[in-house]
Design an enzyme around this catalytic site. Structure first.
Site, short mmCIF file in Angstrom:
data_model
loop_
_atom_site.label_atom_id
_atom_site.label_comp_id
_atom_site.label_asym_id
_atom_site.label_seq_id
_atom_site.Cartn_x
_atom_site.Cartn_y
_atom_site.Cartn_z
N TYR A 65 33.18 -29.26 9.08
CA TYR A 65 32.26 -28.18 8.68
C TYR A 65 32.96 -27.22 7.72
O TYR A 65 32.36 -26.79 6.72
CB TYR A 65 31.80 -27.42 9.93
CG TYR A 65 30.64 -26.47 9.68
CD1 TYR A 65 30.88 -25.16 9.28
CD2 TYR A 65 29.33 -26.90 9.82
CE1 TYR A 65 29.82 -24.29 9.03
CE2 TYR A 65 28.26 -26.03 9.57
CZ TYR A 65 28.52 -24.73 9.18
OH TYR A 65 27.47 -23.86 8.92
N LYS A 96 26.39 -28.43 2.87
CA LYS A 96 27.37 -29.11 2.02
C LYS A 96 26.97 -29.20 0.55
O LYS A 96 27.82 -29.37 -0.32
CB LYS A 96 27.58 -30.55 2.54
CG LYS A 96 28.27 -30.61 3.90
CD LYS A 96 29.65 -30.03 3.85
CE LYS A 96 30.36 -30.09 5.19
NZ LYS A 96 31.57 -29.24 5.20
N HIS A 149 32.86 -15.82 8.32
CA HIS A 149 32.58 -16.23 9.71
C HIS A 149 33.74 -17.08 10.22
O HIS A 149 34.29 -17.90 9.50
CB HIS A 149 31.31 -17.08 9.77
CG HIS A 149 30.04 -16.33 9.54
ND1 HIS A 149 29.22 -15.89 10.56
CD2 HIS A 149 29.47 -15.90 8.40
CE1 HIS A 149 28.19 -15.25 10.05
NE2 HIS A 149 28.31 -15.24 8.75
#
Ligand code: FAS
Ligand code: PHB
Length: 391
Positions: free
Chosen positions: A384, A296, A72
């Site tokens: 991120y 995470k 992505h």
């Protein structure tokens, strides 16, 4: 029994550590309390940072991920039914992230362990760590009805949040930092085509997340109260609640179907310091837990294993203990960065039961700012996607 590194826990951290140590000629034994089937039955993480993808590829574990995973360029955020916006990670930090389930990684790790005839002992009982602060630590346990004494140079505590390793650090040495969130995530897996993007939603009814495991396997979550009971949530109720939290054009695009897994996970943050005591090194959930909002948890387990395996390989190849001595501080720098990112996203995207009107307004203006500022989006993209490893 004798080995160089005794690894407690056969989840992603323990098996990956054993795999990488083997590639550096370091011997280990993995002790896992559950059966292989039980370990593989757990549905958990789904998003891999670039650094995790790199570690898996560099250690010969990326073939199926590259074939079945879905890369992505970024993720979408939508709130209160308004237009969604895209955090373009690729544009901001030239990184991508991979949607590939933790279960698949676990399967790949078990396959690799079988191929190298690794010493992975399942269904061990009563694991105890002995003399961890001496130069002759050992681990005792029972396996197939026999009591075993495993001498080793080092112990890696990879046994998760509820394991025994962290308890081997004396209370007057261990520092614990924790935060409980007043809600959990109700998640389902369904054999339906997912939405094309990972989409986080903040809605007056609560948080929702659309994700995937493959082009035919969807993973969805809705924020739910801590006292939620799975039996109160039929599939129909879940799908109706999920759709209610997305704007109509997205809700209409969600393909529903029977759930093949349904579970609730509480949201908490937990960090213990130090991540080392004597010859014991903690890695993964044994040392820290983050709310899944930032995707995470698994990625932190991999970064701990990257640092610990590099340090152990340096010791066994040329006797240097520099990286071992610096392991805890180095690992914790990345842990706290991820803890903060997960805390930021959890506060940004969830509806807090006790939130005041002031809290609500500041949350909405944070979302407005994030939507309108490419600087804010670049900062989130960097966190991120995951920070680079320290050299
Ligand atoms: P694990 O807990 O995976 O593995 C520890 C292993 O040690 C287990 O197999 C356990 O059986 C074994 N063990 C425990 N005690 C032992 C003992 N005394 N002796 C021997 N073995 C022992 N992360 C994300 O990034 N995204 C997500 O969406 C996400 N969802 C999650 C949902 C749930 C319900 C949970 C619990 C976690 C989720 N996580 C998610 C985090 C998760 O992926 C962890 O970060 C990851 O499993 C960490 O791997 P390990 O450190 O190996 O710990
Ligand atoms: C998942 O696919 O399970 C997932 C994705 C993104 C998150 C958390 C979980 O932030």
């Amino acid at each position: 029994m004798k080995t160089q590194v005794a690894i407690i826990g056969g989840g992603p951290a323990g098996l990956l550590l054993s795999h990488i140590l083997h590639r550096h000629g370091v011997d280990s034994v993995v002790l896992e309390k559950n059966s292989r089937a039980h370990v593989l039955s757990r549905i958990r993480a789904g998003v891999l940072e670039q650094t995790t993808v790199d570690v898996l590829r560099q250690n010969g574990l990326g073939t199926r991920m590259d074939r079945q995973g879905h890369a992505h360029d970024g993720m979408k955020i939508v709130w209160a039914g308004r237009e969604s916006f895209f955090i373009d990670v690729k544009k901001h930090v030239n990184k991508r992230f991979m949607a590939y389930g933790q279960t698949s990684i676990q399967e790949d790790l078990f396959d690799a362990a079988d191929r190298r005839n690794a010493k992975v002992l399942s269904e061990v009982e009563d694991v105890q760590l002995v003399d961890v602060a001496t130069d002759h630590p050992c681990v005792t346990f029972r396996h197939n009805g026999e009591s075993v004494h495993l001498d080793c140079d080092y112990i890696a505590g990879c046994d998760g949040f509820h394991g025994v390793s962290r308890k081997a650090i004396p209370a007057n040495v261990l520092r614990v930092f924790e935060k409980e969130y007043p809600f959990g995530w109700l998640g389902i897996l369904s054999e339906t085509p997912p939405l094309p993007d990972i989409i986080y939603a903040n809605h007056p009814r609560g948080f929702a997340l659309a994700s995937m495991r493959s082009p035919t396997l969807s993973r969805y979550y809705v924020q739910a109260p801590l006292d939620t009971k799975i039996e109160d949530w039929s599939d129909d109720r879940f799908w109706s609640e999920l759709k209610a939290r997305y704007p109509k054009e997205l809700a209409d695009a969600i393909v529903t179907g029977p759930s093949i897994e349904k579970s609730i996970a509480p949201l908490r943050s937990f960090v213990c310091e130090p991540m080392r005591h004597g010859q014991l090194f903690l890695a993964g959930d044994a040392a820290h837990i983050v709310p899944p909002t930032g995707a995470k948890g698994l990625n932190l387990a991999v970064s701990d294993v990257f640092y610990l395996s590099r340090a152990l390989a340096a010791f066994y190849s040329h006797g240097s203990t520099t990286l071992l001595d610096g392991y805890s501080e180095m690992a914790l720098r990345r842990v706290w960065s991820s803890v903060r990112t997960s805390w930021y996203l959890t506060n940004l995207l969830h509806r807090f039961p006790q939130a005041s009107d002031f809290d609500q307004r500041t949350q909405e203006f944070e979302l407005d700012y994030l939507k309108s500022s490419h600087h804010a989006q670049a900062a989130l993209a960097e966190q991120y996607a995951g920070l680079a490893f320290e050299q």
